[in-house]
Design a protein around this motif. Structure first.
Motif, PDB file in Angstrom:
ATOM      1  N   MET A   1      60.147   2.291  35.774  1.00  0.00           N
ATOM      2  CA  MET A   1      59.369   3.391  35.359  1.00  0.00           C
ATOM      3  C   MET A   1      58.798   4.040  37.027  1.00  0.00           C
ATOM      4  O   MET A   1      58.509   3.233  38.013  1.00  0.00           O
ATOM      5  CB  MET A   1      58.065   2.862  34.774  1.00  0.00           C
ATOM      6  N   SER A   2      58.572   5.541  37.234  1.00  0.00           N
ATOM      7  CA  SER A   2      58.197   6.126  38.588  1.00  0.00           C
ATOM      8  C   SER A   2      57.074   6.329  38.339  1.00  0.00           C
ATOM      9  O   SER A   2      56.608   7.256  36.735  1.00  0.00           O
ATOM     10  CB  SER A   2      59.001   7.104  38.816  1.00  0.00           C
ATOM     11  N   ASP A   3      55.949   6.501  39.273  1.00  0.00           N
ATOM     12  CA  ASP A   3      54.286   6.773  39.271  1.00  0.00           C
ATOM     13  C   ASP A   3      54.577   8.377  39.433  1.00  0.00           C
ATOM     14  O   ASP A   3      53.755   8.887  39.583  1.00  0.00           O
ATOM     15  CB  ASP A   3      54.455   6.111  40.293  1.00  0.00           C
ATOM     16  N   GLU A   4      55.651   8.868  39.749  1.00  0.00           N
ATOM     17  CA  GLU A   4      56.287  10.692  40.257  1.00  0.00           C
ATOM     18  C   GLU A   4      56.865  10.845  38.911  1.00  0.00           C
ATOM     19  O   GLU A   4      56.937  12.880  39.463  1.00  0.00           O
ATOM     20  CB  GLU A   4      57.421  10.397  41.283  1.00  0.00           C
ATOM     21  N   GLN A   5      56.706  10.959  37.520  1.00  0.00           N
ATOM     22  CA  GLN A   5      56.896  11.774  36.449  1.00  0.00           C
ATOM     23  C   GLN A   5      55.714  12.326  36.136  1.00  0.00           C
ATOM     24  O   GLN A   5      54.723  12.471  36.273  1.00  0.00           O
ATOM     25  CB  GLN A   5      56.689  10.929  35.225  1.00  0.00           C
ATOM     26  N   GLY A   6      56.469  13.773  36.343  1.00  0.00           N
ATOM     27  CA  GLY A   6      55.401  15.204  35.866  1.00  0.00           C
ATOM     28  C   GLY A   6      54.821  15.645  37.302  1.00  0.00           C
ATOM     29  O   GLY A   6      54.425  16.406  37.315  1.00  0.00           O
ATOM     30  N   ALA A   7      54.790  14.832  38.466  1.00  0.00           N
ATOM     31  CA  ALA A   7      54.867  15.290  39.673  1.00  0.00           C
ATOM     32  C   ALA A   7      55.815  16.737  39.982  1.00  0.00           C
ATOM     33  O   ALA A   7      56.855  16.595  39.744  1.00  0.00           O
ATOM     34  CB  ALA A   7      55.046  14.460  40.985  1.00  0.00           C
ATOM     35  N   LYS A   8      54.476  17.453  40.885  1.00  0.00           N
ATOM     36  CA  LYS A   8      55.271  18.644  41.435  1.00  0.00           C
ATOM     37  C   LYS A   8      55.927  18.835  42.582  1.00  0.00           C
ATOM     38  O   LYS A   8      54.761  18.423  43.355  1.00  0.00           O
ATOM     39  CB  LYS A   8      54.949  20.096  40.715  1.00  0.00           C
ATOM     40  N   PRO A   9      57.208  19.551  42.873  1.00  0.00           N
ATOM     41  CA  PRO A   9      57.697  19.424  44.454  1.00  0.00           C
ATOM     42  C   PRO A   9      56.692  20.270  44.672  1.00  0.00           C
ATOM     43  O   PRO A   9      56.210  21.542  44.851  1.00  0.00           O
ATOM     44  CB  PRO A   9      58.539  19.592  44.258  1.00  0.00           C
ATOM     45  N   HIS A  10      56.336  19.935  46.238  1.00  0.00           N
ATOM     46  CA  HIS A  10      55.275  21.191  47.124  1.00  0.00           C
ATOM     47  C   HIS A  10      56.020  21.843  47.892  1.00  0.00           C
ATOM     48  O   HIS A  10      56.974  21.287  48.643  1.00  0.00           O
ATOM     49  CB  HIS A  10      54.162  20.406  48.058  1.00  0.00           C
TER      50      HIS A  10
END
Length: 61
Positions: A1-10
């Motif tokens: 499982m990734s900690d970046e789920q739902g993270a938006k690229p900058h």
């Protein structure tokens, strides 16, 4: 499982433009000057402060 789920690229909108800090000047401030950890002050070619080499700026005893 990734900690970046739902993270938006900058995404950057482009290069950051510094305007000259001399009163009334609207030119691009290409020359940044700072002392120590202070935030830099930005000036255009015409209004940049005189920059002295380290050995000239040091007081001579």
């Amino acid at each position: 499982m990734s900690d970046e789920q739902g993270a938006k690229p900058h995404y950057e909108a482009g290069p950051y433009v510094h305007c000259c800090e001399h009163p009334g000047c609207k030119e691009w401030g290409a020359f940044g000057f700072a002392k120590g950890n202070a935030a830099p002050n930005w000036f255009c070619f015409e209004h940049r402060p005189e920059w002295k080499p380290r050995n000239e700026a040091r007081p001579q005893h």
